[in-house]
Design a protein around this motif. Structure first.
Motif, PDB file in Angstrom:
ATOM      1  N   MET A   1      -8.052 -53.785  45.071  1.00 23.73           N
ATOM      2  CA  MET A   1      -7.649 -52.848  44.018  1.00 23.73           C
ATOM      3  C   MET A   1      -6.442 -52.051  44.490  1.00 23.73           C
ATOM      4  O   MET A   1      -6.422 -51.553  45.596  1.00 23.73           O
ATOM      5  CB  MET A   1      -8.818 -51.886  43.759  1.00 23.73           C
ATOM      6  N   SER A   2      -5.436 -51.972  43.663  1.00 26.93           N
ATOM      7  CA  SER A   2      -4.233 -51.267  44.085  1.00 26.93           C
ATOM      8  C   SER A   2      -4.516 -49.778  44.221  1.00 26.93           C
ATOM      9  O   SER A   2      -5.483 -49.262  43.677  1.00 26.93           O
ATOM     10  CB  SER A   2      -3.131 -51.478  43.053  1.00 26.93           C
ATOM     11  N   THR A   3      -3.634 -49.109  44.955  1.00 25.28           N
ATOM     12  CA  THR A   3      -3.824 -47.669  45.145  1.00 25.28           C
ATOM     13  C   THR A   3      -3.836 -46.955  43.809  1.00 25.28           C
ATOM     14  O   THR A   3      -4.610 -46.021  43.590  1.00 25.28           O
ATOM     15  CB  THR A   3      -2.690 -47.091  46.002  1.00 25.28           C
ATOM     16  N   ARG A   4      -2.967 -47.415  42.904  1.00 25.06           N
ATOM     17  CA  ARG A   4      -2.870 -46.719  41.639  1.00 25.06           C
ATOM     18  C   ARG A   4      -4.184 -46.781  40.867  1.00 25.06           C
ATOM     19  O   ARG A   4      -4.676 -45.792  40.338  1.00 25.06           O
ATOM     20  CB  ARG A   4      -1.747 -47.346  40.812  1.00 25.06           C
ATOM     21  N   SER A   5      -4.796 -47.969  40.822  1.00 22.70           N
ATOM     22  CA  SER A   5      -6.033 -48.080  40.063  1.00 22.70           C
ATOM     23  C   SER A   5      -7.168 -47.361  40.770  1.00 22.70           C
ATOM     24  O   SER A   5      -8.056 -46.799  40.127  1.00 22.70           O
ATOM     25  CB  SER A   5      -6.410 -49.535  39.786  1.00 22.70           C
ATOM     26  N   ARG A   6      -7.118 -47.347  42.123  1.00 24.68           N
ATOM     27  CA  ARG A   6      -8.135 -46.595  42.842  1.00 24.68           C
ATOM     28  C   ARG A   6      -8.025 -45.123  42.497  1.00 24.68           C
ATOM     29  O   ARG A   6      -9.022 -44.422  42.308  1.00 24.68           O
ATOM     30  CB  ARG A   6      -7.939 -46.756  44.350  1.00 24.68           C
ATOM     31  N   LEU A   7      -6.775 -44.683  42.446  1.00 27.44           N
ATOM     32  CA  LEU A   7      -6.520 -43.287  42.136  1.00 27.44           C
ATOM     33  C   LEU A   7      -7.066 -42.938  40.758  1.00 27.44           C
ATOM     34  O   LEU A   7      -7.742 -41.924  40.567  1.00 27.44           O
ATOM     35  CB  LEU A   7      -5.012 -43.031  42.183  1.00 27.44           C
ATOM     36  N   LEU A   8      -6.773 -43.822  39.804  1.00 23.06           N
ATOM     37  CA  LEU A   8      -7.232 -43.560  38.438  1.00 23.06           C
ATOM     38  C   LEU A   8      -8.748 -43.534  38.369  1.00 23.06           C
ATOM     39  O   LEU A   8      -9.343 -42.678  37.697  1.00 23.06           O
ATOM     40  CB  LEU A   8      -6.691 -44.638  37.499  1.00 23.06           C
ATOM     41  N   LEU A   9      -9.372 -44.465  39.101  1.00 18.05           N
ATOM     42  CA  LEU A   9     -10.838 -44.512  39.103  1.00 18.05           C
ATOM     43  C   LEU A   9     -11.397 -43.209  39.657  1.00 18.05           C
ATOM     44  O   LEU A   9     -12.322 -42.614  39.102  1.00 18.05           O
ATOM     45  CB  LEU A   9     -11.307 -45.696  39.952  1.00 18.05           C
ATOM     46  N   SER A 330      -7.271 -38.305  50.136  1.00 15.77           N
ATOM     47  CA  SER A 330      -6.811 -39.352  51.039  1.00 15.77           C
ATOM     48  C   SER A 330      -6.007 -40.401  50.288  1.00 15.77           C
ATOM     49  O   SER A 330      -5.063 -40.977  50.814  1.00 15.77           O
ATOM     50  CB  SER A 330      -7.976 -39.985  51.786  1.00 15.77           C
ATOM     51  N   LEU A 331      -6.339 -40.643  49.015  1.00 17.05           N
ATOM     52  CA  LEU A 331      -5.552 -41.575  48.220  1.00 17.05           C
ATOM     53  C   LEU A 331      -4.151 -41.027  47.982  1.00 17.05           C
ATOM     54  O   LEU A 331      -3.167 -41.732  48.055  1.00 17.05           O
ATOM     55  CB  LEU A 331      -6.225 -41.849  46.878  1.00 17.05           C
ATOM     56  N   LEU A 332      -4.083 -39.725  47.684  1.00 14.48           N
ATOM     57  CA  LEU A 332      -2.784 -39.117  47.414  1.00 14.48           C
ATOM     58  C   LEU A 332      -1.891 -39.124  48.633  1.00 14.48           C
ATOM     59  O   LEU A 332      -0.678 -39.171  48.540  1.00 14.48           O
ATOM     60  CB  LEU A 332      -2.964 -37.670  46.925  1.00 14.48           C
ATOM     61  N   GLN A 333      -2.539 -39.055  49.798  1.00 15.88           N
ATOM     62  CA  GLN A 333      -1.724 -39.020  51.004  1.00 15.88           C
ATOM     63  C   GLN A 333      -1.289 -40.389  51.459  1.00 15.88           C
ATOM     64  O   GLN A 333      -0.444 -40.503  52.327  1.00 15.88           O
ATOM     65  CB  GLN A 333      -2.503 -38.367  52.139  1.00 15.88           C
ATOM     66  N   GLY A 334      -1.873 -41.433  50.907  1.00 14.24           N
ATOM     67  CA  GLY A 334      -1.496 -42.761  51.333  1.00 14.24           C
ATOM     68  C   GLY A 334      -1.974 -43.033  52.740  1.00 14.24           C
ATOM     69  O   GLY A 334      -3.054 -42.629  53.136  1.00 14.24           O
ATOM     70  N   SER A 335      -1.143 -43.690  53.519  1.00 10.92           N
ATOM     71  CA  SER A 335      -1.597 -44.135  54.821  1.00 10.92           C
ATOM     72  C   SER A 335      -1.627 -43.033  55.860  1.00 10.92           C
ATOM     73  O   SER A 335      -2.170 -43.210  56.930  1.00 10.92           O
ATOM     74  CB  SER A 335      -0.696 -45.260  55.322  1.00 10.92           C
ATOM     75  N   GLY A 337      -3.345 -40.717  55.983  1.00  5.53           N
ATOM     76  CA  GLY A 337      -4.679 -40.143  55.837  1.00  5.53           C
ATOM     77  C   GLY A 337      -5.157 -39.059  56.775  1.00  5.53           C
ATOM     78  O   GLY A 337      -5.443 -37.964  56.359  1.00  5.53           O
ATOM     79  N   THR A 338      -5.244 -39.342  58.039  1.00  7.92           N
ATOM     80  CA  THR A 338      -5.950 -38.403  58.914  1.00  7.92           C
ATOM     81  C   THR A 338      -5.359 -37.018  59.023  1.00  7.92           C
ATOM     82  O   THR A 338      -6.065 -36.030  58.916  1.00  7.92           O
ATOM     83  CB  THR A 338      -6.023 -38.942  60.345  1.00  7.92           C
ATOM     84  N   SER A 339      -4.082 -36.944  59.257  1.00  3.19           N
ATOM     85  CA  SER A 339      -3.538 -35.662  59.699  1.00  3.19           C
ATOM     86  C   SER A 339      -3.935 -34.472  58.855  1.00  3.19           C
ATOM     87  O   SER A 339      -4.535 -33.534  59.337  1.00  3.19           O
ATOM     88  CB  SER A 339      -2.029 -35.742  59.783  1.00  3.19           C
ATOM     89  N   LYS A 340      -3.642 -34.521  57.575  1.00  4.47           N
ATOM     90  CA  LYS A 340      -3.851 -33.304  56.810  1.00  4.47           C
ATOM     91  C   LYS A 340      -5.326 -33.011  56.549  1.00  4.47           C
ATOM     92  O   LYS A 340      -5.767 -31.888  56.580  1.00  4.47           O
ATOM     93  CB  LYS A 340      -3.104 -33.377  55.475  1.00  4.47           C
ATOM     94  N   ILE A 341      -6.096 -34.042  56.254  1.00  9.05           N
ATOM     95  CA  ILE A 341      -7.498 -33.777  55.942  1.00  9.05           C
ATOM     96  C   ILE A 341      -8.175 -33.107  57.120  1.00  9.05           C
ATOM     97  O   ILE A 341      -8.875 -32.122  56.983  1.00  9.05           O
ATOM     98  CB  ILE A 341      -8.264 -35.089  55.626  1.00  9.05           C
TER      99      ILE A 341
END
Lengths: 348, 325, 269
Positions: A1-9, A330-335, A337-341
């Motif tokens: 599933m693409s990032t965009r559709s994951r985001l929408l879900l 994490s989806l919004l940050q893309g790859s 992921g770790t740093s900001k969360i």
């Protein structure tokens, strides 16, 4: 599933959860303040599909609970009478979004149905969790909105102006970051009047939460503004005679959009948690208005902890929302992921 | 080197000064103070009240009060607690010690667990073991502290395996030394578990990310080609390369030693700094609150300062950048 | 003939940053003077660090001048306030080196090209779009490019968009800051020819900033060689190319492989 559709879900699921809470009146069988002195600390009632004789019913039913005679907190089911669950029944009046008056509830029964049990005053826990969610979530959302607005303004101003104004603003931001935020939160809240009516308390909580967390978003926005300011298309616009306001509006601030959104996804659950913590400790929204936090306050009493385990359930209500926001962030940050969360969930 | 030190120290001092000002400002601007509450108490006579007010110099202008307080602070005197009627410093110190016992243990545990697990996980990046661990940490990450703490408490109460709250059992003073230690340790299990569970997923992710990135670096491949053992490679080289963000995190861990456990302490009734400060806030015990906030800020600032020092020592790039000025 | 622009003793000094000895200030442009006649091209040639880009930015009033005057349309631009400058800006436009940077990637080409109109004048959207389409055509791009994003275009096409944007306000002088340097060789020639054609059609004056003497040779009437903030040699293009006097010019000449045909081409102009 693409990032965009994951985001929408992810957004869809979160929206559904929020909608559920927003329509608390419909999903909750009772008014959250309605007391039932005959059923204090009633345990959660079990839904049955199979009756005592082994017959299967399509419509779930339950057995009425009543206090065992001579006891004040032990319940027994009255198995002689099966009370079917009724759907879409008319019950206590409520208002959708505070405006539209309705009476329709998703389910109910002829006798009190306590799916999650009841509290010391006999108030239905499920209803209180749903309505409490409105309070806690709203506090988190508005608080996050406030923090981000302040952070955006200050960060943009600092980045755009540069020079000593930038230095001064960032020093102040550092101060706020140097303070342990939980102490700052409590200190700020406690130094405002303690005994206030629920609405005022709610507003105070939001104000305090919002005023505490602006420093980190401000720094991030400032970084973006600083680099955006130097982009050639911004200089080109200056070359046409564009004013500072135009540059900010049209070119610079749109660059901050993704950071602001990501921060929003990170901050909202944090702030909901902050409200819960404040209310749990008695510094937040007071009784009788339910909030996930103040509903847990009774757990500080030993006897509640021992005997009435269902009073813990409101603590779990937050989890699906937390999950949703975490995935969203994490989806919004893309790859990356770790740093900001980690930075944020690890204790601000 | 000294220029760097001096600059960081000056920075830290500035932060502390600013924070103390902020804290003082907040509390003096707050509506209502300790004495207003006392006035409502019929048992305290009016003369006693005004005597107390004069003693604490409540009626002087704010700048004067701050100046006096600041100068006293530099002598190690944190002021007086209205509620307990004793100096603030010793009160804070006892409580802070209890907190440090808890958070110190939790911090050590978290790092002991996170470093090897993180390295192990980074090595197997993307493979089933790593994915499983990621899911497990994600689950821990989603559960908020409050939920976890209360949940463990409920379980503990129903199972009666562990003491539920407080630091010591009844009759503690009569215990033998070994028994005392065991007693405190048992009481520590729940709160430490919550603290570790809260911090571990985050740290683990960071270690994993930093080491994974470090493992990609060409010089490591070259080292591998030279025949250096895998283990030595991982721990001496990869971890060292990943050190920078980890040291910053360590500084952060140090910094939150006093403030990170407030909620857990309150829920578990651990007699630490957290509940004490909360109580003081509710009672508007001004100097206790300011002293407490200042103390935890001191830790935060010191933690950052130590991290800066460690980074300076560990990362030659920072040294040359600082020297080049 | 009155020059379009006359620069007198322009100085641009960057202030030192930080207290004391951190980063000392330095002089990017050290008392430079020149003028450009209408419809002609002055090429400003120098290595990187010679100060030519700083000079270009000063002329475009994107940086504040430390000392000196810029005479344009009878007024000293260096002495004007931002408000007064606003009226003058349309007449003197800068085209940047890297179109990947100078065009907002989030905007469509049509909006980019029309932006100066949006900023300067109160013109209806339809009119703005019409003018944008017009000017795009002049630089060789059809109207279908209006809806495209910069990412969808090639380097040469993007630079055409940047030029179109600079032209839409009908300037008298275009400052071209290394506009060909980021492009492929074959495309460079195309864009250079476009610039020549536009100059002929509109009577534009150009300040052509470059490090490449060969490009300068193709376009320039006059050449000024800059080194370390000063103009070390200045004069008619052909003279400089044939009889270079300064060391810097000679090394630049050596760096650019000038074929005899190129020198002859200059003579023809």
């Amino acid at each position: 599933m693409s990032t965009r559709s994951r985001l929408l879900l992810c957004v869809a699921v979160l929206a559904a959860l929020h909608l559920g809470v927003a329509c608390a009146g419909f999903f909750a069988p009772y008014d959250p303040a309605a007391q039932d002195r005959e059923h204090p600390y009633a345990p959660p009632m079990r839904l049955h599909f199979v009756d005592g004789q082994g017959g299967l019913h399509l419509r779930p039913f339950f057995y009425a609970q009543a206090l065992r005679s001579g006891s004040f907190d032990a319940y027994e089911e009255n198995r002689t009478r099966a009370i079917p669950v009724k759907f879409f029944i008319s019950g206590a009046p409520y208002r959708v979004l505070g405006v539209l008056p309705l009476r329709m509830h998703l389910f109910g029964g002829d006798v009190p149905v306590y799916l999650l049990g009841s509290d010391g005053y006999g108030r239905d826990l499920l209803s209180r969790v749903l309505f409490g969610g409105q309070v806690s979530l709203l506090a988190g959302l508005i608080g996050a909105g406030l923090t981000l607005s302040i952070g955006l303004c200050i960060g943009a101003a600092a980045g755009f102006w540069g020079g000593w104004k930038d230095e001064a603003l960032m020093r102040v931001a550092e101060l706020f970051l140097a303070l342990p935020w939980i102490y700052l939160l409590f200190a700020m809240r406690a130094f405002l009047p303690l005994a206030v009516p629920p609405l005022k308390a709610f507003l105070l909580v939001i104000m305090v939460i919002g005023a505490v967390g602006w420093a980190r978003p401000a720094r991030m926005v400032r970084g973006i503004v600083l680099s955006a300011k130097e982009r050639d298309f911004v200089r080109a616009a200056r070359g046409f005679g564009a004013s500072g306001g135009y540059l900010l509006r049209q070119h610079i601030l749109p660059e901050t959009a993704s950071v602001v959104l990501t921060q929003a996804a990170i901050l909202v659950p944090q702030f909901v948690l902050a409200e819960m913590t404040l209310s749990f400790l008695g510094l937040g929204v007071p009784e009788p208005v339910p909030s996930w936090g103040n509903m847990l306050a009774s757990l500080q009493h030993y006897n509640v902890l021992v005997s009435y385990w269902w009073m813990y359930l409101p603590a779990l209500a937050m989890v699906p929302f937390f999950l949703g926001y975490l995935v969203l962030a994490s989806l919004l940050q893309g790859s990356r992921g770790t740093s900001k969360i980690g930075e944020v969930f690890g204790g601000v | 080197m000294t220029r760097f030190l001096v600059r960081r120290l000056a920075h830290a001092a500035f932060l502390l000064l600013g924070v103390s000002l902020l804290a003082f400002l907040f509390s003096t601007l707050a509506p209502g103070n300790y004495f207003d509450e006392m006035r409502l108490n019929p048992q305290i006579s009016a003369e006693r009240l005004s005597a107390l007010r004069a003693e604490y110099q409540v009626d002087r202008p704010m700048a004067v009060r701050y100046a006096r307080w600041a100068s006293a602070l530099l002598h190690g005197d944190l002021g007086f607690s209205f509620a307990y009627n004793t100096p603030v410093a010793p009160l804070l110190w006892t409580r802070a010690r209890n907190t440090l016992l808890l958070t110190g243990t939790a911090t050590v545990l978290v790092w002991i667990l996170a470093l090897p697990l993180g390295v192990w996980s980074a090595e197997r990046l993307g493979r089933p073991a790593d994915v499983a661990l990621s899911w497990a940490t994600a689950v821990l990450l989603i559960i908020p502290d409050l939920t976890l703490a209360l949940g463990l408490l409920v379980l503990a109460v129903r199972s009666e395996w562990l003491p539920t709250g407080g630091m010591v059992s009844v009759g503690f003073d009569g215990f033998s030394a070994a028994h005392k230690i065991r007693d405190v340790a048992l009481h520590m299990v729940l709160p430490v578990t919550v603290l570790v569970a809260a911090a571990l997923p985050v740290l683990l992710r960071h270690v994993r990310a930093a080491v994974a990135e470090a493992l990609e670096v060409p010089f490591l491949r070259a080292a591998e080609g030279h025949g250096i053992s895998r283990r030595r490679l991982l721990y001496r080289y990869a971890l060292a390369a990943a050190a920078h963000p980890l040291i910053a995190l360590f500084g952060f861990s140090l910094g939150t030693l006093l403030s990170g456990s407030l909620l857990v302490e309150v829920v578990m009734s651990w007699p630490g700094l957290g509940p004490f400060l909360l109580e003081a806030i509710l009672a508007r015990d001004l100097y206790v609150v300011i002293g407490g906030v200042l103390l935890s800020t001191l830790f935060l600032v010191t933690g950052n300062f130590v991290a800066d020092l460690l980074l300076y020592w560990a990362d030659p790039r920072i040294r040359s950048e600082a020297a080049g000025r | 003939m009155e020059p379009v622009i006359r620069v007198e003793n322009l100085v641009k000094r960057h202030a030192g940053r930080g207290f004391g000895r951190r980063a000392p200030g330095f002089t990017a442009v050290d008392s430079v003077s020149f003028s450009i006649l209408p419809g002609t091209t002055l090429a400003l040639v120098g290595e990187s660090g010679s100060g030519k880009s700083s000079l270009a930015l000063c002329l475009a009033c994107l940086e504040r001048v430390t000392a000196g005057q810029i005479w344009f349309e009878g007024r000293d631009l260096a002495a004007l306030e931002e408000k007064e400058l606003r009226a003058v800006r349309p007449k003197l436009q800068l085209v940047f080196q890297d179109p990947a940077n100078s065009l907002n990637p989030r905007w469509a080409v049509g909006k980019i090209v029309a932006e100066p109109l949006l900023v300067q004048a109160r013109i209806a959207k339809r009119e703005r779009d019409a003018r944008a389409a017009q000017v795009l055509e002049r630089v060789g791009l059809s109207a279908e490019y209006l809806e495209r994003r910069p990412q969808e275009l090639s380097g040469g096409q993007r630079q055409r968009v940047a030029i179109a944007r600079a032209l839409i306000l009908e300037p008298k002088l275009l400052i071209l800051d290394e506009v060909l340097s980021a492009l492929d060789c074959s495309i460079q020639a195309q864009i250079a020819n476009l610039l020549v054609e536009l100059q002929r059609t509109y009577g534009l004056a150009y300040l052509f900033v470059t490090h490449d003497l060969r490009m300068a040779a193709h376009l320039a009437d006059e050449i000024a060689v800059m080194s370390r903030g000063k103009i070390v040699e200045q004069g008619a293009a052909e003279k400089i190319l044939r009889h270079a006097r300064c060391e810097e010019t000679k090394s630049l000449l050596g760096a650019a492989s000038l074929a005899p045909e190129a020198i002859a081409a200059v003579r023809e102009r």
